[in-house]
Design a protein around this motif. Structure first.
Motif, mmCIF file in Angstrom:
data_model
loop_
_atom_site.group_PDB
_atom_site.id
_atom_site.type_symbol
_atom_site.label_atom_id
_atom_site.label_comp_id
_atom_site.label_asym_id
_atom_site.label_seq_id
_atom_site.Cartn_x
_atom_site.Cartn_y
_atom_site.Cartn_z
ATOM 1 N N SER A 231 5.578 12.837 0.706
ATOM 2 C CA SER A 231 6.094 13.961 -0.078
ATOM 3 C C SER A 231 7.228 13.492 -0.969
ATOM 4 O O SER A 231 7.922 12.522 -0.669
ATOM 5 N N ARG A 232 7.405 14.161 -2.087
ATOM 6 C CA ARG A 232 8.501 13.833 -2.988
ATOM 7 C C ARG A 232 9.341 15.084 -3.215
ATOM 8 O O ARG A 232 8.921 16.201 -2.901
ATOM 9 N N GLU A 233 10.524 14.895 -3.780
ATOM 10 C CA GLU A 233 11.465 16.001 -3.912
ATOM 11 C C GLU A 233 10.881 17.137 -4.736
ATOM 12 O O GLU A 233 11.063 18.308 -4.429
ATOM 13 N N PHE A 234 10.165 16.798 -5.813
ATOM 14 C CA PHE A 234 9.568 17.822 -6.660
ATOM 15 C C PHE A 234 8.047 17.681 -6.620
ATOM 16 O O PHE A 234 7.524 16.581 -6.814
ATOM 17 N N PRO A 235 7.332 18.771 -6.385
ATOM 18 C CA PRO A 235 5.872 18.666 -6.385
ATOM 19 C C PRO A 235 5.317 18.290 -7.750
ATOM 20 O O PRO A 235 4.242 17.726 -7.865
ATOM 21 N N PHE B 197 0.856 -1.189 0.000
ATOM 22 C CA PHE B 197 0.000 0.000 0.000
ATOM 23 C C PHE B 197 0.893 1.240 0.000
ATOM 24 O O PHE B 197 1.587 1.516 0.972
ATOM 25 N N GLU B 198 0.872 1.982 -1.108
ATOM 26 C CA GLU B 198 1.711 3.175 -1.249
ATOM 27 C C GLU B 198 0.849 4.430 -1.256
ATOM 28 O O GLU B 198 -0.219 4.464 -1.871
ATOM 29 N N ILE C 250 -6.236 11.664 3.978
ATOM 30 C CA ILE C 250 -6.353 10.218 3.748
ATOM 31 C C ILE C 250 -6.650 9.548 5.090
ATOM 32 O O ILE C 250 -5.906 9.731 6.062
ATOM 33 N N TRP C 251 -7.704 8.745 5.137
ATOM 34 C CA TRP C 251 -8.150 8.121 6.381
ATOM 35 C C TRP C 251 -8.230 6.609 6.170
ATOM 36 O O TRP C 251 -8.971 6.135 5.314
ATOM 37 N N VAL C 252 -7.455 5.873 6.960
ATOM 38 C CA VAL C 252 -7.376 4.420 6.803
ATOM 39 C C VAL C 252 -7.816 3.762 8.109
ATOM 40 O O VAL C 252 -7.219 4.001 9.168
ATOM 41 N N TYR C 253 -8.837 2.920 8.027
ATOM 42 C CA TYR C 253 -9.338 2.207 9.195
ATOM 43 C C TYR C 253 -9.444 0.712 8.882
ATOM 44 O O TYR C 253 -9.813 0.317 7.775
ATOM 45 N N ASN C 254 -9.118 -0.101 9.889
ATOM 46 C CA ASN C 254 -9.268 -1.557 9.785
ATOM 47 C C ASN C 254 -8.549 -2.114 8.553
ATOM 48 O O ASN C 254 -9.157 -2.692 7.650
ATOM 49 N N LEU C 255 -7.241 -1.923 8.545
ATOM 50 C CA LEU C 255 -6.393 -2.441 7.476
ATOM 51 C C LEU C 255 -5.786 -3.772 7.927
ATOM 52 O O LEU C 255 -5.212 -3.868 9.021
ATOM 53 N N VAL C 256 -5.904 -4.777 7.071
ATOM 54 C CA VAL C 256 -5.370 -6.109 7.354
ATOM 55 C C VAL C 256 -4.480 -6.535 6.193
ATOM 56 O O VAL C 256 -4.856 -6.365 5.025
ATOM 57 N N THR C 257 -3.303 -7.075 6.492
ATOM 58 C CA THR C 257 -2.410 -7.565 5.438
ATOM 59 C C THR C 257 -1.899 -8.959 5.802
ATOM 60 O O THR C 257 -1.908 -9.355 6.970
ATOM 61 N N LYS C 258 -1.438 -9.669 4.776
ATOM 62 C CA LYS C 258 -0.817 -10.969 4.992
ATOM 63 C C LYS C 258 0.397 -11.120 4.093
ATOM 64 O O LYS C 258 0.317 -10.899 2.878
ATOM 65 N N ALA C 259 1.519 -11.492 4.720
ATOM 66 C CA ALA C 259 2.769 -11.837 4.030
ATOM 67 C C ALA C 259 3.368 -10.677 3.252
ATOM 68 O O ALA C 259 4.009 -10.870 2.225
ATOM 69 N N THR C 260 3.154 -9.455 3.736
ATOM 70 C CA THR C 260 3.851 -8.287 3.192
ATOM 71 C C THR C 260 4.699 -7.682 4.308
ATOM 72 O O THR C 260 4.262 -7.619 5.464
ATOM 73 N N VAL D 287 1.857 -0.061 5.241
ATOM 74 C CA VAL D 287 1.642 1.222 4.577
ATOM 75 C C VAL D 287 3.012 1.803 4.256
ATOM 76 O O VAL D 287 3.883 1.861 5.130
ATOM 77 N N SER D 288 3.199 2.242 3.008
ATOM 78 C CA SER D 288 4.499 2.758 2.561
ATOM 79 C C SER D 288 4.332 4.171 2.006
ATOM 80 O O SER D 288 4.150 4.359 0.806
ATOM 81 N N PRO D 289 4.381 5.195 2.867
ATOM 82 C CA PRO D 289 4.349 6.567 2.353
ATOM 83 C C PRO D 289 5.665 6.861 1.628
ATOM 84 O O PRO D 289 6.739 6.573 2.159
ATOM 85 N N ALA D 290 5.602 7.402 0.439
ATOM 86 C CA ALA D 290 6.804 7.643 -0.363
ATOM 87 C C ALA D 290 7.802 8.498 0.418
ATOM 88 O O ALA D 290 7.453 9.536 0.979
#
Length: 464
Positions: free
Chosen positions: A264-268, A208-209, A216-226, A230-233
């Motif tokens: 956030s990234r280096e250049f908008p 999840f990127e 951004i609102w994230v509730y009740n997130l479930v993952t398996k084998a990752t 959550v991967s914010p850039a």
């Protein structure tokens, strides 16, 4: 499917109880005998789809109980044999809302299952994903070319030795806002059809990127084998191991302040076109979206739109910033996406790829390096002692890699300023360096007149 419909009243544009299926059934020519798993090669006839569902910028929707599925097994065989079918993308959402997805699923697509790009006012409740069982054989994005749709992930940050990085994303939120994720199960069950990775809880690195997005609102997130939940850039990810809850990893909530930029990234970034300008009014929505996608480059790169020779910038910091690899990948993605999405159309009498192509051409010419020294070729050429005629250059300079490759690069592109003078230079290079190759002018980017001009009679006298 391309979804362009927008509601006239709340809930009037909707899709219920629908199943998108690619292969795995009689009549599809994508069954066990056609696309057996682990055949050792990607069968061309098993490359089945580029994108399953696209919700365009002008659309809105209410989706309930919708399953977007590229078949992982043959439904019409009693043995339910696993099969290798390749579809690039699951669901691409560019809607400006209001859009709701309740009880939807996207499974087994090579690049991503869900992607939100420049989207807003989106509710996603109880979504579910599965990665392709065959990855990383082949490695994502294979067997597809990225850039044919906006904001494709390119996986260039994956090392060649990694088996857990070049695997499809479950969910990407890019340049988007006001997204509410209310329950998600993001699962990875196989790695090259082996489930050893499930036992080790590591079939893929990321699921999840989020990049350059807010509210951004994230509730009740479930993952398996990752590895990452959550991967914010550009930020430290939220790790699954730190949130293990028996068999799965889970988060009750992942939230920030509504105006905080996540990832956030280096250049908008900047855009070449606004989707609502008059010049684009007659173009299909896919073309408009491609033209208006964000370019992740130093804003100075827009200077390459000038119809002039792109020489040395005489500024090491600036050229390093412009020649950032992310910029090159973004420009290529823009070009490929416009070339695909706008095929058969012109804009104000020119090819739709013209402006993006000019910047990309300028980037390539500016960022060309001498592999032996690592120096930028424009700086190398700028250091040559001046002569009046190209033929008077010393052989070491005239036939140098930088001088030759720079001219060849210009000649091969309609987006450069290659003209009769550069043509003459390239002809001298061929003659004096013992080389050969084309020197002709590349084709024009401007469309021919739709109708031939009326003949002009200067004398105003006619004869029959």
């Amino acid at each position: 499917m391309e979804w362009n419909l927008h509601e006239s009243t709340q809930g009037s544009a909707g899709l219920w109880d629908s199943h998108f299926r690619v292969g795995g059934a009689k009549g599809s020519n994508l069954q066990t005998s056609d696309c057996p798993k682990e055949s050792g090669t990607v069968k061309k006839d098993c490359i089945a789809a580029a994108l399953i569902l696209r919700m365009t910028r002008s659309s809105s929707a209410y989706l309930e109980n919708v399953w977007v599925w590229t078949a992982d097994h043959d439904l019409d065989r009693f043995s339910q044999d696993q099969i290798d079918i390749y579809a690039a993308r699951g669901i691409l959402i560019e809607s400006q809302g209001p859009t709701w997805l309740y009880g939807t699923s996207s499974e087994h697509h090579a690049l991503y299952q869900y992607e939100l790009y420049q989207a807003k006012d989106i509710v996603m409740g109880m979504i579910q994903t599965e990665s392709p069982y065959y990855q990383p054989v082949p490695r994502a994005p294979q067997p597809f070319i990225v850039g044919q749709f906006p904001a494709d992930p390119d996986f260039t940050n994956c090392t060649t030795s990694s088996a857990t990085c070049p695997v499809s994303w479950a969910l990407r939120i890019i340049d988007s806002s006001s997204v509410y994720l209310l329950g998600a199960g993001l699962y990875s069950w196989f790695s090259d059809y082996s489930q050893t990775c499930v036992d080790n809880d590591l079939c893929e690195d990321r699921a999840f990127e989020i990049e350059k997005s807010f509210d951004i609102w994230v509730y009740n997130l479930v993952t398996k084998a990752t590895r990452d939940m959550v991967s914010p850039a550009g930020e430290i990810p939220t790790y699954a191991a730190a949130n293990k809850n028996e068999f799965l990893s889970s988060l009750l909530a992942w939230v920030r302040k509504s105006k905080d930029i996540i990832g956030s990234r280096e250049f908008p970034g900047f855009t070449m076109w606004s989707a609502d300008v008059e010049a684009l009014s007659s173009l299909p929505s896919a073309c408009k979206t491609s033209l208006s996608q964000k370019v992740k480059c130093d804003p100075w790169a827009k200077m390459f739109l000038k119809d002039t020779y792109r020489g040395s910038l005489n500024n090491d910091t600036l050229i390093d910033s412009i020649c950032d690899g992310t910029c090159g990948a973004s420009l290529k993605g823009l070009f490929d996406s416009v070339q695909t999405g706008c095929i058969g159309y012109n804009i104000s009498g020119s090819a739709p790829t013209k402006y993006g192509g000019q910047i990309w051409s300028g980037w390539n010419e500016t960022c060309l390096k001498d592999p032996a020294t690592g120096d930028y070729c424009n700086d190398v050429i700028n250091g040559f002692s001046g002569v009046i005629y190209t033929k008077d250059m010393s052989e070491s300079k005239l036939c140098s890699l930088c001088f030759v490759e720079r001219l060849k690069m210009m000649q091969s592109s309609s987006y450069s300023v290659y003209d009769k003078y550069f043509q003459a230079d390239l002809e001298v290079v061929h003659a004096q360096c013992g080389l050969s190759g084309p020197t002709t002018m590349p084709p024009s980017l401007d469309a021919p007149p739709e109708f031939p001009p009326d003949p002009v009679c200067v004398s105003d006298a006619s004869h029959t």
